[in-house]
Write a protein that holds these residues in place. Sequence first.
Motif, PDB file in Angstrom:
ATOM      1  N   THR A 432     -22.387   6.590  27.785  1.00  0.00           N
ATOM      2  CA  THR A 432     -22.848   5.466  28.983  1.00  0.00           C
ATOM      3  C   THR A 432     -24.236   5.783  29.714  1.00  0.00           C
ATOM      4  O   THR A 432     -25.193   5.007  30.028  1.00  0.00           O
ATOM      5  CB  THR A 432     -22.293   4.480  28.834  1.00  0.00           C
ATOM      6  OG1 THR A 432     -21.549   4.914  29.768  1.00  0.00           O
ATOM      7  CG2 THR A 432     -22.031   3.113  27.660  1.00  0.00           C
ATOM      8  N   GLU A 433     -24.028   6.911  30.271  1.00  0.00           N
ATOM      9  CA  GLU A 433     -24.995   7.261  31.401  1.00  0.00           C
ATOM     10  C   GLU A 433     -26.585   8.016  31.039  1.00  0.00           C
ATOM     11  O   GLU A 433     -26.898   7.487  31.770  1.00  0.00           O
ATOM     12  CB  GLU A 433     -24.010   8.608  32.125  1.00  0.00           C
ATOM     13  CG  GLU A 433     -22.729   7.857  32.980  1.00  0.00           C
ATOM     14  CD  GLU A 433     -22.676   9.514  34.169  1.00  0.00           C
ATOM     15  OE1 GLU A 433     -23.283   8.992  34.740  1.00  0.00           O
ATOM     16  OE2 GLU A 433     -21.501   9.277  34.062  1.00  0.00           O
ATOM     17  N   SER A 434     -26.036   8.241  29.366  1.00  0.00           N
ATOM     18  CA  SER A 434     -27.561   8.433  28.674  1.00  0.00           C
ATOM     19  C   SER A 434     -28.257   7.711  29.105  1.00  0.00           C
ATOM     20  O   SER A 434     -29.814   7.999  28.595  1.00  0.00           O
ATOM     21  CB  SER A 434     -27.498   9.395  28.250  1.00  0.00           C
ATOM     22  OG  SER A 434     -26.824   9.219  26.596  1.00  0.00           O
ATOM     23  N   ILE A 435     -27.657   6.552  28.653  1.00  0.00           N
ATOM     24  CA  ILE A 435     -28.335   5.326  28.036  1.00  0.00           C
ATOM     25  C   ILE A 435     -29.872   4.323  29.340  1.00  0.00           C
ATOM     26  O   ILE A 435     -28.608   4.310  30.728  1.00  0.00           O
ATOM     27  CB  ILE A 435     -27.713   3.930  27.761  1.00  0.00           C
ATOM     28  CG1 ILE A 435     -26.884   4.787  26.412  1.00  0.00           C
ATOM     29  CG2 ILE A 435     -28.371   2.807  26.787  1.00  0.00           C
ATOM     30  CD1 ILE A 435     -26.521   3.698  25.571  1.00  0.00           C
ATOM     31  N   GLN A 436     -31.190   4.164  29.674  1.00  0.00           N
ATOM     32  CA  GLN A 436     -31.513   3.563  30.297  1.00  0.00           C
ATOM     33  C   GLN A 436     -31.563   2.665  30.195  1.00  0.00           C
ATOM     34  O   GLN A 436     -31.908   1.922  29.295  1.00  0.00           O
ATOM     35  CB  GLN A 436     -32.793   4.894  30.648  1.00  0.00           C
ATOM     36  CG  GLN A 436     -32.774   5.928  31.215  1.00  0.00           C
ATOM     37  CD  GLN A 436     -32.646   6.743  31.894  1.00  0.00           C
ATOM     38  OE1 GLN A 436     -32.430   6.434  32.838  1.00  0.00           O
ATOM     39  NE2 GLN A 436     -31.383   7.048  31.892  1.00  0.00           N
ATOM     40  N   ALA A 437     -31.992   1.662  31.176  1.00  0.00           N
ATOM     41  CA  ALA A 437     -32.099   0.498  31.219  1.00  0.00           C
ATOM     42  C   ALA A 437     -32.440  -0.335  32.241  1.00  0.00           C
ATOM     43  O   ALA A 437     -31.991  -1.529  32.976  1.00  0.00           O
ATOM     44  CB  ALA A 437     -30.099  -0.372  31.805  1.00  0.00           C
ATOM     45  N   GLY A 438     -33.321   0.723  32.615  1.00  0.00           N
ATOM     46  CA  GLY A 438     -34.757  -0.523  33.530  1.00  0.00           C
ATOM     47  C   GLY A 438     -33.776   0.143  35.200  1.00  0.00           C
ATOM     48  O   GLY A 438     -33.646   0.750  35.355  1.00  0.00           O
ATOM     49  N   PRO A 439     -35.166   0.108  35.536  1.00  0.00           N
ATOM     50  CA  PRO A 439     -34.631   0.372  36.941  1.00  0.00           C
ATOM     51  C   PRO A 439     -33.896  -0.323  37.686  1.00  0.00           C
ATOM     52  O   PRO A 439     -32.931  -1.108  38.011  1.00  0.00           O
ATOM     53  CB  PRO A 439     -36.593  -0.127  37.793  1.00  0.00           C
ATOM     54  CG  PRO A 439     -36.255  -1.845  37.407  1.00  0.00           C
ATOM     55  CD  PRO A 439     -36.397  -1.469  35.839  1.00  0.00           C
ATOM     56  N   SER A 478     -35.544   7.726  45.018  1.00  0.00           N
ATOM     57  CA  SER A 478     -36.613   7.738  44.027  1.00  0.00           C
ATOM     58  C   SER A 478     -37.219   8.652  42.579  1.00  0.00           C
ATOM     59  O   SER A 478     -37.882   7.614  41.645  1.00  0.00           O
ATOM     60  CB  SER A 478     -37.644   8.697  45.461  1.00  0.00           C
ATOM     61  OG  SER A 478     -36.997  10.156  45.267  1.00  0.00           O
ATOM     62  N   LYS A 479     -36.131   9.072  42.364  1.00  0.00           N
ATOM     63  CA  LYS A 479     -35.828   9.650  40.811  1.00  0.00           C
ATOM     64  C   LYS A 479     -34.740   8.578  40.532  1.00  0.00           C
ATOM     65  O   LYS A 479     -34.476   9.477  38.938  1.00  0.00           O
ATOM     66  CB  LYS A 479     -36.333  10.144  40.776  1.00  0.00           C
ATOM     67  CG  LYS A 479     -37.183  11.488  41.019  1.00  0.00           C
ATOM     68  CD  LYS A 479     -37.281  12.710  41.192  1.00  0.00           C
ATOM     69  CE  LYS A 479     -38.255  13.824  42.402  1.00  0.00           C
ATOM     70  NZ  LYS A 479     -38.372  15.399  42.015  1.00  0.00           N
ATOM     71  N   ARG A 480     -33.917   7.467  40.444  1.00  0.00           N
ATOM     72  CA  ARG A 480     -32.863   7.171  40.009  1.00  0.00           C
ATOM     73  C   ARG A 480     -33.331   5.999  38.977  1.00  0.00           C
ATOM     74  O   ARG A 480     -34.585   5.121  39.719  1.00  0.00           O
ATOM     75  CB  ARG A 480     -31.473   7.047  41.576  1.00  0.00           C
ATOM     76  CG  ARG A 480     -31.867   8.286  41.431  1.00  0.00           C
ATOM     77  CD  ARG A 480     -30.365  10.167  40.889  1.00  0.00           C
ATOM     78  NE  ARG A 480     -30.009   8.365  39.943  1.00  0.00           N
ATOM     79  CZ  ARG A 480     -27.928   8.277  40.354  1.00  0.00           C
ATOM     80  NH1 ARG A 480     -28.370   9.211  41.276  1.00  0.00           N
ATOM     81  NH2 ARG A 480     -27.143   8.115  39.811  1.00  0.00           N
ATOM     82  N   SER A 481     -32.151   5.479  38.348  1.00  0.00           N
ATOM     83  CA  SER A 481     -32.600   4.574  37.622  1.00  0.00           C
ATOM     84  C   SER A 481     -31.815   3.875  37.051  1.00  0.00           C
ATOM     85  O   SER A 481     -30.469   4.719  37.433  1.00  0.00           O
ATOM     86  CB  SER A 481     -33.881   4.275  36.595  1.00  0.00           C
ATOM     87  OG  SER A 481     -32.459   6.116  35.340  1.00  0.00           O
ATOM     88  N   LEU A 482     -31.463   2.219  36.848  1.00  0.00           N
ATOM     89  CA  LEU A 482     -30.365   2.126  36.405  1.00  0.00           C
ATOM     90  C   LEU A 482     -29.608   2.340  34.717  1.00  0.00           C
ATOM     91  O   LEU A 482     -30.657   3.046  33.716  1.00  0.00           O
ATOM     92  CB  LEU A 482     -30.386   0.546  36.595  1.00  0.00           C
ATOM     93  CG  LEU A 482     -28.653  -0.500  35.847  1.00  0.00           C
ATOM     94  CD1 LEU A 482     -27.966   0.223  37.487  1.00  0.00           C
ATOM     95  CD2 LEU A 482     -29.032  -1.799  35.503  1.00  0.00           C
ATOM     96  N   THR A 483     -28.511   3.045  34.955  1.00  0.00           N
ATOM     97  CA  THR A 483     -28.405   3.484  33.401  1.00  0.00           C
ATOM     98  C   THR A 483     -27.189   1.816  32.840  1.00  0.00           C
ATOM     99  O   THR A 483     -26.847   1.565  33.622  1.00  0.00           O
ATOM    100  CB  THR A 483     -27.198   4.854  33.713  1.00  0.00           C
ATOM    101  OG1 THR A 483     -25.751   4.386  34.422  1.00  0.00           O
ATOM    102  CG2 THR A 483     -27.945   6.269  33.871  1.00  0.00           C
TER     103      THR A 483
END
Length: 657
Positions: A432-439, A478-483
């Motif tokens: 589930t850490e590889s599933i991007q869920a937006g900012p 700065s380069k992070r997104s929600l997983t």
Amino acid sequence: MAELADEEAGGEEADEDDEEDEEDDAPRRRRRRGREKPTLVLTEAWEEPDFPFLKGEDREASVSVGTITDGRLVNGRLLPLPSLTYRLLPSTAKRGYLYGTDELIALIEDAAATFHADQKEQLVVGNVGRRGGGDIRQSVSHNNGRDFDLGFCYRTARGKRYRARKLVPLDRKGKSSWGGGQTLDAACTWSIIKALLTSDVAEVQYVFISEPLKRLLIEHAREAREPGDLILEARARLLEPPRSAPHDDHLHVRIFCSVTDLTQGCVDDGPRHPDAERRQEQANARFDAIAATLLPQEPTSPEPAEGDGASDGAVIDEAGDVDEAAATEEADEPGDVSAPEERVKAIERLVLAKRRTDAIAAALEDEAPEVRRAAAVALGKLRDRDYADRLEERFKADPDGAVRAALLRAMGELGGFEVAHLVRDLLKDPSTESIQAGPLPQMIITCYTSPPGVEKPRRRAMAPPDAPHFCGQVLDLSKRSLTLRLAAVEVAADMERPEPVEALMALLDHKDPLMRGRAARALRRLTNHTEHVPWARPELSAGRRKRGLQGWADWWERRKDDHRKTWLSAGFRARGLNVPQLERRALWALVEAINYEDYLSYNAQRSIARLTEHDPGSLTWPKHVATRYWTRYVDERRGTYRLRRCPMALDDYCPLD
């Protein structure tokens, strides 16, 4: 209902000069009036908050949202000043509470003009509302632009008209409670009532006034042979409010929501009159039209005639040729009901009004991911368990990570055993850490971003536990997104369920400082326990991490079979608070805990809300504000809760006897 502050409602003797005939001393009258000339205080900088206006609606018109106690005001209209027909109380001018809906301000102007023509006097205006709405110190209402206060008319002991600088409280016979000799001028005050009730610019719902003064006004109306239907209407609309100040020093006027405001989230409380029912029916028709933009539509456009050469949606120019580019531009322009952003606004509008949940749920199948996401967020806010299965089905099927995160959050809002197990499984699953869920949510960004200047520890400690604030540790995001995994951590923190605890403990050994920090926050909230380890610190030593992990393992071994309520009470006791069990007798200790660490403050306020069956949303307030509110709330009801007086630990917040 309005409860005016001491500076208006009493506590000061009437000026001896006011008892004298003003005609006997004109120079002194001019000096006195010169001193009372109000200075208007208004907010200089203001930016209207976003509101989901739909296609064809006036974006400059006022909007009354929510109820009179917890609503807000969009595009509030300022009461025009100066005026020949009305004047402000000096205290009102200083506060600047002069904003209301378009209809309310129009009513003040119209009633003042009618009153001035009849009495040759100016209408005395008190509090209206803040720009943007919300609470005012002097009242628990006046929140959404539909309330305003007016002064009575008075006579002096010599029968002359008395120009009041403050609101004068009156006894049951209409005489001043201050002993200054002023009395209610029933004829003049009835003229105010008549002007309000006969105005056609807005419909008055209530005029709050003490019952004895109401009787004096009705008695005058009968003696003056006023129309019977007007007297009956005054009987119905004039009311002494229950569980509030008696309103013996002013009139508190409230108007109904307009049809437009009803469709934009305005809520009428209390009994409704026939006209109000008609307006609600009109609003319901509008809600149906809004909902129709979200429901599956059958194609209704006729097929093009054979050989006309025009495709669906084509635009014909002046020469008779097909302009495909214009057709595309027209279909995509903002405000088009077919545009995704317009459907998102439709969802937001239905949420504000708490209407047509079926249409919102239907939007879970929309082709646009932003619409599906908005529908998921809306269903979470509405907390309608009838759609729990629908949310879970969509979560398993939706291909968009951001939509799945919103669906998970919505399911978390609904709660329940099944959702808790789903969150636990997501926390355990590394994929589930590889599933991007937006900012990243703004709360996380603010938590780990250095604020401007140097933030004092005291100020940080008093920040709201459930609103964005700096948490004391800076991370490069700065380069992070929600997983999806991080989204599950955030949902677990608010679920108040024990099932995710073990999975969260495992994440404390994660290589990512952000994951460790958020998992630790969720654990503190769920268990009311801490190991005092800065888990989000990138340079956290292996030894300290190991000791922290062992501490949590030992705690779990001792407490895993206990109920969560036992965890919470044990956590409070560990900080020296007298909370044997989560019962009403522990309310004072729980109020004291609001000023403690974030996790203790969160659990204290959640526990108080459950024990008192009252939730004012204080988790988003600064801790000292929440402490003051709950101290006064509990103190006013300590007899009901069988509590002693406000304790010394809360002495700074206890009401004065």
